[in-house]
Design an enzyme around this catalytic site. Structure first.
Site, PDB file in Angstrom:
ATOM      1  N   LEU A 182      25.572 -36.756 -14.449  1.00 12.94           N
ATOM      2  CA  LEU A 182      25.983 -36.572 -15.832  1.00 12.94           C
ATOM      3  C   LEU A 182      25.868 -35.130 -16.318  1.00 12.94           C
ATOM      4  O   LEU A 182      25.960 -34.857 -17.512  1.00 12.94           O
ATOM      5  CB  LEU A 182      25.195 -37.536 -16.725  1.00 12.94           C
ATOM      6  CG  LEU A 182      25.296 -39.011 -16.279  1.00 12.94           C
ATOM      7  CD1 LEU A 182      24.459 -39.901 -17.160  1.00 12.94           C
ATOM      8  CD2 LEU A 182      26.735 -39.483 -16.270  1.00 12.94           C
ATOM      9  N   CYS A 183      25.672 -34.196 -15.396  1.00  7.78           N
ATOM     10  CA  CYS A 183      25.638 -32.782 -15.757  1.00  7.78           C
ATOM     11  C   CYS A 183      27.050 -32.255 -15.993  1.00  7.78           C
ATOM     12  O   CYS A 183      27.977 -32.624 -15.285  1.00  7.78           O
ATOM     13  CB  CYS A 183      25.016 -31.959 -14.620  1.00  7.78           C
ATOM     14  SG  CYS A 183      23.238 -31.796 -14.751  1.00  7.78           S
ATOM     15  N   HIS A 184      27.169 -31.358 -16.952  1.00  6.50           N
ATOM     16  CA  HIS A 184      28.445 -30.721 -17.236  1.00  6.50           C
ATOM     17  C   HIS A 184      28.668 -29.529 -16.298  1.00  6.50           C
ATOM     18  O   HIS A 184      27.721 -28.825 -15.973  1.00  6.50           O
ATOM     19  CB  HIS A 184      28.465 -30.203 -18.679  1.00  6.50           C
ATOM     20  CG  HIS A 184      28.365 -31.276 -19.701  1.00  6.50           C
ATOM     21  ND1 HIS A 184      27.177 -31.865 -20.042  1.00  6.50           N
ATOM     22  CD2 HIS A 184      29.311 -31.894 -20.455  1.00  6.50           C
ATOM     23  CE1 HIS A 184      27.394 -32.793 -20.972  1.00  6.50           C
ATOM     24  NE2 HIS A 184      28.670 -32.838 -21.241  1.00  6.50           N
ATOM     25  N   MET A 219      18.942 -27.908 -15.547  1.00 14.03           N
ATOM     26  CA  MET A 219      19.175 -28.608 -14.282  1.00 14.03           C
ATOM     27  C   MET A 219      19.583 -27.645 -13.172  1.00 14.03           C
ATOM     28  O   MET A 219      19.254 -27.852 -12.006  1.00 14.03           O
ATOM     29  CB  MET A 219      20.244 -29.697 -14.455  1.00 14.03           C
ATOM     30  CG  MET A 219      19.834 -30.833 -15.387  1.00 14.03           C
ATOM     31  SD  MET A 219      18.142 -31.459 -15.135  1.00 14.03           S
ATOM     32  CE  MET A 219      18.194 -31.957 -13.413  1.00 14.03           C
ATOM     33  N   GLU A 220      20.302 -26.590 -13.539  1.00 16.34           N
ATOM     34  CA  GLU A 220      20.715 -25.602 -12.538  1.00 16.34           C
ATOM     35  C   GLU A 220      19.488 -24.889 -11.966  1.00 16.34           C
ATOM     36  O   GLU A 220      19.381 -24.671 -10.756  1.00 16.34           O
ATOM     37  CB  GLU A 220      21.684 -24.591 -13.167  1.00 16.34           C
ATOM     38  CG  GLU A 220      23.111 -25.115 -13.314  1.00 16.34           C
ATOM     39  CD  GLU A 220      23.265 -26.196 -14.392  1.00 16.34           C
ATOM     40  OE1 GLU A 220      22.344 -26.352 -15.229  1.00 16.34           O
ATOM     41  OE2 GLU A 220      24.298 -26.885 -14.409  1.00 16.34           O
ATOM     42  N   ASP A 244      13.109 -27.638   5.916  1.00 18.86           N
ATOM     43  CA  ASP A 244      13.998 -27.782   7.077  1.00 18.86           C
ATOM     44  C   ASP A 244      13.707 -26.731   8.141  1.00 18.86           C
ATOM     45  O   ASP A 244      13.672 -27.038   9.335  1.00 18.86           O
ATOM     46  CB  ASP A 244      15.455 -27.652   6.620  1.00 18.86           C
ATOM     47  CG  ASP A 244      16.431 -27.745   7.776  1.00 18.86           C
ATOM     48  OD1 ASP A 244      16.288 -28.680   8.587  1.00 18.86           O
ATOM     49  OD2 ASP A 244      17.326 -26.893   7.882  1.00 18.86           O
TER      50      ASP A 244
END
Lengths: 159, 159, 159, 159, 159, 159
Positions: free
Chosen positions: A76-78, A114-115, A129
């Protein structure tokens, strides 16, 4: 508490909230996280760091690239026109491990928390990793927002 | 300690390690993580859960979809034909918050630890995104491998 | 000359050729290319190289990651489970500039020439991007297949 | 020479430079490149061109689509709202081969050189892919910026 | 009716079903769909077709490329190594409009119905996009599976 | 009829039309579509809906996420900063099946019809995927634009 989860509409269904009426402002967010590992693992990474620095360099690039794909990963992020992403990675003997900080900036109608958090998360995963062959027990933690500025809700700082 | 960081070649430059000579075996990995939040935030999510369950459902889908894109996000991961991805999300009043577990499976030449860890990370980020309007102080942590099986190194379990 | 462009069917329309009946063999391809620049630009990159090596490291990572996305970029390429990608970047005072070589390997039904060539191309583009502020006149050239092995057509080497 | 590689910060680490304070202007870039091939290969492509034009059409579409994904491929490129991408492909008997030109345009805070160069590169790679069954010795070269306009540095033309 | 929706586990939560124990067989799927439009719109597309064929060529390429990304779009689809994708587009005066058929093939543990259906859908959307300036009332319909073969459930044909 | 297919230039070659001179306006588009299925299939989905709602929830999320990737799928679509995407899914016993409606909004230089149509298409495909084990004969249809507003051509409504 009258707060609402803004991603859920009246019937509880998920949707991308309409940010079309929000004003365009300069918005910045800083997030952090860390990867805890064995002291020997940290030493190996630092030796690599001393020579070519590639674990650090690779994780930094991975974090930056992931920030640009946040809206593809988080449903739901723009989409956003990020104007800056920076990822800092530092060794911390006390953890022991690596501490990762990311800064994201945009001039837009919605924030970049969020970014920044996605950049930190993917940089942490990349460290895991690249070192997992010698240390499967590493733990990623402490991923949180440190501060944000811009937008209607104004500045915010972690306690 | 004679271990090497297998992603670095003799000169310290990053590369995708050659797995072409590894045998194709059934490989499974299970990873976990959690999002710590205010009790009120958890209550809001659970109410949503009682009605439509969309925070949980959205985070689960996001985690599954992210697992399939692990090799795009983590620079030196190999592409894999995942045969299964499952993401479990449970409320934990003691945190308080949500506990997320992901299982990935493949029949291939390299393990699926990163796919399971990526699924957990992106599911956690999605929870943060959907609840951040009411609680910016949430923290994502405890992301780690629980167990893996298959491959030359055989089974492994977190201590 | 009775050769046909295999991507065009009888009516000339583009399609992904059916490789389902080809045998699964070990296939390798090596490609090369270079970026020609001003001597000063090369010196600046090498200084960076002496300190942190990030232009080289970033271009190498970009090339590796792009190889994994070849089938998304080149319309008629088949998806592949690459087992190895390596990108080498060397300064060449005679150009002056950087010489880039990429190796790709797969155990599959179709070759990895495009993956090696894509890795080289995107690594070259990344060098351009990182140095363009000081030298817009750089030229990318000499992108070609050096050798391939595996598959029905067998080994091939550039003249 | 006091120039700096703007993608490297003071410590030499890679980051996406902050363009947040740059003004929004109309920016255009034109890039070119070519694929050199055997005369017979060019003839085959042109015959296809005469019938359905699909090699040319496919390469053109691939270049346009790749331009839109430049920020995903080139680690430190900013996402952009491209307002135009056009790819021109012409046969050149003198090479012999195909000459490819791409134009990109944006109204934004950073230039579109990389988008134009990426369009050219991926269009060239697509030509290689579609004709490689008859001519593995093709060479991609001459990829360079022809001109750009807009932004603080103003117009620039290749010598 | 004892059928179950295999994507839902015992608690109703979505997951990627485990196909790890399915046998690797040759699997093919054919799907179809159509875009209904004004007769004038079809005429314009066909004129374009007579000259350069680009609406048809572009839609065909878009469908092929989308098939390769099916697992990114459809949350619970497994990644697959498609060995063939072909898209056929024919004018149908009776609709009036375009009829689109896609064939997908794989040697794998799960079917390619979704890949064929996704190719058809995106090819239809591309036709809409390219002709919408002259005809916003176009309707996409009749998207269905025509036949599939391979796998435990064996061959299937639309009634 | 003097209409032109705006994606084709004078020579018929495909290109992304230049929208750089269009004004930035608030643009909205609403699209719809449906999946026709056996009554038993609808009943199964609704039972799931009564319990956890995951078929509906998964299709809704898939549609929203696909809208954000429209410009990657449709070759000549411009990238857009969507400010809102919403997908509504309703059972319709009369079909029998599910009716899906999507709304997309942007403040930009080009419309969002394709984003709304892509959201509907991928939501329909996701329904097919999740129910295909019990009903391969489902048909996706009626995908069309319902209304749009904003831009030079102004408001439009389906007849």
């Amino acid at each position: 508490m009258t707060a609402r989860l803004t991603h859920l509409d009246d019937t509880g269904a998920a949707h991308m909230v309409d940010v079309g009426d929000k004003s365009v402002t300069q918005r910045t967010a800083v997030a952090e996280g860390h990867v805890t590992m064995l002291p020997e693992t940290l030493a190996l990474i630092r030796q690599g760091l001393a020579k070519k620095g590639d674990v650090i360099a690779t994780a930094r690039i991975a974090g930056i690239m992931a920030a640009k794909r946040t809206h593809e990963l988080i449903p739901l992020c723009h989409p956003l026109l990020l104007t800056k992403v920076a990822v800092e990675i530092e060794a911390d003997e006390a953890l022991p491990g690596l501490r990762i900080t990311a800064t994201a900036r945009v001039s837009g109608q919605t924030g970049v928390e969020m970014e920044a958090l996605t950049a930190v998360s993917v940089a942490c995963l990349t460290v895991y990793d690249m070192a997992k062959a010698v240390d499967r027990g590493m733990v990623i933690g402490g991923i949180r927002l440190l501060e944000k500025s811009g937008g209607k809700s104004g500045p915010w700082q972690a306690a």
